[in-house]
Scaffold this motif. Sequence first.
Motif, mmCIF file in Angstrom:
data_model
loop_
_atom_site.group_PDB
_atom_site.id
_atom_site.type_symbol
_atom_site.label_atom_id
_atom_site.label_comp_id
_atom_site.label_asym_id
_atom_site.label_seq_id
_atom_site.Cartn_x
_atom_site.Cartn_y
_atom_site.Cartn_z
ATOM 1 N N GLY A 94 0.863 -1.184 0.000
ATOM 2 C CA GLY A 94 0.000 0.000 0.000
ATOM 3 C C GLY A 94 0.895 1.227 0.000
ATOM 4 O O GLY A 94 1.640 1.441 0.948
ATOM 5 N N LEU A 95 0.847 2.044 -1.072
ATOM 6 C CA LEU A 95 1.781 3.161 -1.247
ATOM 7 C C LEU A 95 1.053 4.487 -1.163
ATOM 8 O O LEU A 95 -0.052 4.640 -1.699
ATOM 9 C CB LEU A 95 2.488 3.064 -2.610
ATOM 10 C CG LEU A 95 3.159 1.730 -2.944
ATOM 11 C CD1 LEU A 95 3.752 1.798 -4.340
ATOM 12 C CD2 LEU A 95 4.238 1.405 -1.934
ATOM 13 N N GLU A 96 1.681 5.477 -0.512
ATOM 14 C CA GLU A 96 1.175 6.841 -0.488
ATOM 15 C C GLU A 96 2.210 7.759 -1.145
ATOM 16 O O GLU A 96 3.372 7.767 -0.740
ATOM 17 C CB GLU A 96 0.905 7.300 0.943
ATOM 18 C CG GLU A 96 0.315 8.707 1.009
ATOM 19 C CD GLU A 96 0.052 9.165 2.434
ATOM 20 O OE1 GLU A 96 -0.447 10.289 2.611
ATOM 21 O OE2 GLU A 96 0.369 8.401 3.362
ATOM 22 N N PHE A 97 1.781 8.510 -2.184
ATOM 23 C CA PHE A 97 2.699 9.391 -2.901
ATOM 24 C C PHE A 97 3.048 10.607 -2.038
ATOM 25 O O PHE A 97 2.190 11.168 -1.340
ATOM 26 C CB PHE A 97 2.089 9.876 -4.218
ATOM 27 C CG PHE A 97 1.933 8.792 -5.247
ATOM 28 C CD1 PHE A 97 3.047 8.195 -5.823
ATOM 29 C CD2 PHE A 97 0.680 8.359 -5.641
ATOM 30 C CE1 PHE A 97 2.911 7.212 -6.769
ATOM 31 C CE2 PHE A 97 0.531 7.370 -6.585
ATOM 32 C CZ PHE A 97 1.648 6.784 -7.149
ATOM 33 N N ASP A 98 4.306 11.026 -2.125
ATOM 34 C CA ASP A 98 4.711 12.268 -1.479
ATOM 35 C C ASP A 98 4.109 13.466 -2.219
ATOM 36 O O ASP A 98 3.685 14.440 -1.614
ATOM 37 C CB ASP A 98 6.244 12.365 -1.464
ATOM 38 C CG ASP A 98 6.730 13.588 -0.705
ATOM 39 O OD1 ASP A 98 6.329 13.734 0.458
ATOM 40 O OD2 ASP A 98 7.477 14.377 -1.275
ATOM 41 N N LYS A 99 4.049 13.354 -3.558
ATOM 42 C CA LYS A 99 3.450 14.397 -4.388
ATOM 43 C C LYS A 99 2.325 13.750 -5.190
ATOM 44 O O LYS A 99 2.588 12.996 -6.124
ATOM 45 C CB LYS A 99 4.514 14.996 -5.316
ATOM 46 C CG LYS A 99 3.998 16.122 -6.187
ATOM 47 C CD LYS A 99 5.126 16.642 -7.077
ATOM 48 C CE LYS A 99 4.638 17.759 -7.994
ATOM 49 N NZ LYS A 99 5.700 18.233 -8.890
ATOM 50 N N PRO A 100 1.039 13.995 -4.839
ATOM 51 C CA PRO A 100 -0.076 13.330 -5.539
ATOM 52 C C PRO A 100 -0.038 13.571 -7.044
ATOM 53 O O PRO A 100 0.460 14.587 -7.524
ATOM 54 C CB PRO A 100 -1.315 13.982 -4.897
ATOM 55 C CG PRO A 100 -0.846 14.447 -3.559
ATOM 56 C CD PRO A 100 0.587 14.872 -3.755
ATOM 57 N N VAL A 101 -0.585 12.600 -7.777
ATOM 58 C CA VAL A 101 -0.628 12.683 -9.242
ATOM 59 C C VAL A 101 -1.845 13.517 -9.645
ATOM 60 O O VAL A 101 -2.976 13.168 -9.287
ATOM 61 C CB VAL A 101 -0.708 11.274 -9.870
ATOM 62 C CG1 VAL A 101 -0.676 11.380 -11.389
ATOM 63 C CG2 VAL A 101 0.419 10.401 -9.356
ATOM 64 N N PRO A 102 -1.658 14.630 -10.379
ATOM 65 C CA PRO A 102 -2.802 15.459 -10.782
ATOM 66 C C PRO A 102 -3.717 14.698 -11.746
ATOM 67 O O PRO A 102 -3.325 13.702 -12.358
ATOM 68 C CB PRO A 102 -2.136 16.660 -11.471
ATOM 69 C CG PRO A 102 -0.719 16.645 -11.011
ATOM 70 C CD PRO A 102 -0.375 15.198 -10.797
ATOM 71 N N PRO A 103 -4.976 15.182 -11.906
ATOM 72 C CA PRO A 103 -5.906 14.538 -12.848
ATOM 73 C C PRO A 103 -5.338 14.529 -14.267
ATOM 74 O O PRO A 103 -4.696 15.474 -14.707
ATOM 75 C CB PRO A 103 -7.155 15.412 -12.742
ATOM 76 C CG PRO A 103 -7.056 16.067 -11.405
ATOM 77 C CD PRO A 103 -5.601 16.275 -11.152
ATOM 78 N N ARG A 104 -5.560 13.409 -14.957
ATOM 79 C CA ARG A 104 -5.158 13.229 -16.370
ATOM 80 C C ARG A 104 -3.642 13.303 -16.550
ATOM 81 O O ARG A 104 -3.163 13.701 -17.609
ATOM 82 C CB ARG A 104 -5.829 14.257 -17.286
ATOM 83 C CG ARG A 104 -7.295 14.513 -17.010
ATOM 84 C CD ARG A 104 -8.125 13.268 -17.163
ATOM 85 N NE ARG A 104 -9.521 13.492 -16.768
ATOM 86 C CZ ARG A 104 -10.442 12.561 -16.676
ATOM 87 N NH1 ARG A 104 -10.113 11.291 -16.937
ATOM 88 N NH2 ARG A 104 -11.668 12.844 -16.310
#
Length: 435
Positions: A94-104
């Motif tokens: 289960g991974l949590e991004f340090d910098k979330p991936v924006p839409p699209r």
Amino acid sequence: MTIKTKLIMSLFLLLLLVDVSLGYVIKETNIECIVNPDNTINETITLLIYNDKDENLSSITFTIPQNVKNYTIYSPNGIKGYSILYEEGATTFGLEFDKPVPPRKYTNITFNLLVSDAVWIKNDIYQLIMSFPISSKNATIEVILPPGAVISSYQGNLFVTPSGYKITTDGKHQIIVWNLNLNKEITFTIAVKYTFVKFPTQNIIETNNILTNSNLKYTLILLMLSILIFGGLFIRENRSKKKILEKNISIINELEKLKKLLKNKDEEILKLNNMINELKEELNRANRNILSKDEIISVLNDKVSEYKSELDKLINENQKYLEEINYLNELVKKLKNENKKLKEKVEELNKVVEEYQNLKKGVLWDFLTEDEKIIIDLIKKYGHITQKELVEITKMSKPKVSRIVSELEDRKIIKKEKIGRINKLTLTEESKKLL
């Protein structure tokens, strides 16, 4: 690991799976398996992730149907944290991004793993069996056999399944490649039988170097990215503050220049007054010398015209400086408003950070068992303590304290620190902030 901890981690992973399974698409899957002479496998899995929703993608889960160890995880978006659930024959991340991936938008995730339960030996015949969950349309699976290994065959048929593969070589290894183009999710299982023509010991060092260099490479990449991200944020913030400071200093310097100019003008006006006084004295002298009225008037008119011209010039210059002062005052007022907005934004961000830290504290504390809380409270109380002292204070058995300490170390909550000649237990820097 206690049953309670396993249950909490399972629920956490399930929530992650439910939350993000509908929030992203795996566009490409690339898997490389380097089979080592000691029958372990260096497996590298690279996923191309696409966020197809209208909100940020902050976490994902991924299951690998093998028992793995010595793993590293890399993403250009950074890995803020992760949890691992070991089940029979499978490992779920289960991974949590340090910098979330924006839409699209896209991102990559790379898993570097060491698998130790995929090769079996019988009568000098080695059999490799591995399964891979493939949910992307395009996938590549590459298996690199050990140096000196050759694929077994019977009556011209190679013992490799499934079909659709290609066999190549780099001069030292036989390489089997599957290029897949799928229209649905599958579990792709491969089986390869091979044997050794010879076993050159020097190649063992080469293969181990592949693992070492690979791990070192990803470690260096992670370190460089961390420095670039946090260093970039720090530099950018300092540059912004420096620009504002430089602008304010420039305005102050301009105001000082204007003050000096005004002071000079005051001195010039004072000179004019002195000159007028001199004129009065000349007038008095003229009167004393019995000058004619016309002569006195003529001299005075000339002097007055001269001084009036100088005075008009000074008035025009003063007007110009007053306009510049008004402009600078408006600029200072605007900068004050901008500084006030920035200060309010910083306060809002500080509140968000504080709320997040408080939430994180509560989550971490809820994940602890009562025995773990007792151990942590004692470490917080004394600052540093030995396992023997914990056994004496808590009256718990030595194996129980050892097991709890080991689990807390694995979760990076406590660490061992050498104080004098004795290894004592202390809280990690992160847990000091959260507990």
